[in-house]
Design a protein around this motif. Structure first.
Motif, mmCIF file in Angstrom:
data_model
loop_
_atom_site.group_PDB
_atom_site.id
_atom_site.type_symbol
_atom_site.label_atom_id
_atom_site.label_comp_id
_atom_site.label_asym_id
_atom_site.label_seq_id
_atom_site.Cartn_x
_atom_site.Cartn_y
_atom_site.Cartn_z
ATOM 1 N N GLN A 79 112.062 75.323 79.299
ATOM 2 C CA GLN A 79 111.067 76.150 79.963
ATOM 3 C C GLN A 79 109.854 75.310 80.359
ATOM 4 N N ARG A 80 109.389 75.551 81.582
ATOM 5 C CA ARG A 80 108.202 74.847 82.063
ATOM 6 C C ARG A 80 107.486 75.728 83.087
ATOM 7 N N SER A 81 106.180 75.883 82.878
ATOM 8 C CA SER A 81 105.349 76.713 83.775
ATOM 9 C C SER A 81 105.908 78.129 83.894
ATOM 10 N N LEU A 105 106.635 69.969 73.412
ATOM 11 C CA LEU A 105 106.915 69.228 74.640
ATOM 12 C C LEU A 105 108.042 68.231 74.426
ATOM 13 N N SER A 129 113.347 65.225 82.918
ATOM 14 C CA SER A 129 112.615 66.459 83.153
ATOM 15 C C SER A 129 111.952 66.866 81.848
ATOM 16 N N SER A 130 110.733 67.364 81.917
ATOM 17 C CA SER A 130 110.002 67.701 80.696
ATOM 18 C C SER A 130 109.749 69.202 80.602
ATOM 19 N N GLY A 131 109.555 69.680 79.395
ATOM 20 C CA GLY A 131 109.284 71.091 79.146
ATOM 21 C C GLY A 131 109.524 71.412 77.684
ATOM 22 N N GLN A 132 109.641 72.695 77.381
ATOM 23 C CA GLN A 132 109.886 73.139 76.015
ATOM 24 C C GLN A 132 111.333 73.592 75.880
ATOM 25 N N GLU A 161 111.154 65.690 76.542
ATOM 26 C CA GLU A 161 111.610 65.049 77.775
ATOM 27 C C GLU A 161 113.133 64.976 77.737
#
Length: 210
Positions: free
Chosen positions: A98-100, A70, A81-84, A72
């Motif tokens: 990438q997120r969801s 994870l 924006s957060s994700g991988q 940010e």
């Protein structure tokens, strides 16, 4: 004649004594050699597999680093924006996140930095997990590598966050390279933060060994 026999007997006894010592020394040497090999193999298995497979170069090091799952992304305007993080394209100068199940591409010129969450799951290069802040603590101080050319950082495995950064002077000195390589043999550098300089096409990496 008696004295001559005594001398001959003494010589034979000394020869037998030295032969016994030679045999004992050879046996001990073989035993030591047999023990060294498993120890070396064990060190490679428990250490950094990618580093163990990397050719040794005194002036350059391809260092495996881990990206927590994870992150940010903080934009220059203050938004986030957060994700991988799944990739950084040096040619297109863009970052993929990438997120969801959906992947977005962000121009590096819009990004100030990427900060990785402290409690996020991390994978070592050998597949073992690291949970920063809860179960696992850093084994060394925070290091900063500045002025890294953008095209020397590559995400190798986006699923487990495995990346490689090529370090060499003037980013680090030859002495620093040796120290980094020594640490990375049995520890994993985990990235805390990546800062971007789109004008110079460079990045700054902040990382700690675990």
């Amino acid at each position: 004649m008696r004295n001559l026999n005594i001398v001959k007997y003494t010589v034979k006894a000394m020869k037998a004594f030295f032969q016994t010592w030679v045999v004992a020394i050879l046996v001990m040497a073989a035993a030591i050699a047999g023990n060294i090999k498993p120890v070396i193999s064990q060190d490679i298995k428990t250490g950094n597999l990618l580093l163990a497979q990397t050719p040794v170069n005194a002036d350059e090091l391809e260092l495996p680093v881990a990206l927590p799952e994870l992150a940010e992304v903080i934009f220059k305007g203050g938004e986030s924006s957060s994700g991988q993080i799944t990739g950084i394209d040096a040619q297109q100068e863009a970052l993929s996140i990438q997120r969801s199940g959906k992947t977005a591409t962000i121009p590096l010129s819009q990004i100030q930095k990427v900060v990785f969450k402290n409690g996020a799951l991390v994978y070592r290069s050998n597949g073992r997990q690291i949970i920063r802040g809860e179960r696992d603590r850093p084994t060394g101080k925070l290091v900063t590598w500045s002025g890294i050319p953008l095209n020397t950082f590559t995400v190798k495995n986006s699923t487990q966050g495995q990346a490689v950064v090529k370090l060499k002077p003037p980013v680090v000195t030859t002495a620093q390279l040796q120290g980094i390589q020594s640490v990375a043999r049995n520890r994993q550098y985990v990235v805390d933060e990546i800062q971007f300089n789109s004008q110079q096409r460079t990045i700054t990496i902040l990382a700690k060994p675990y």
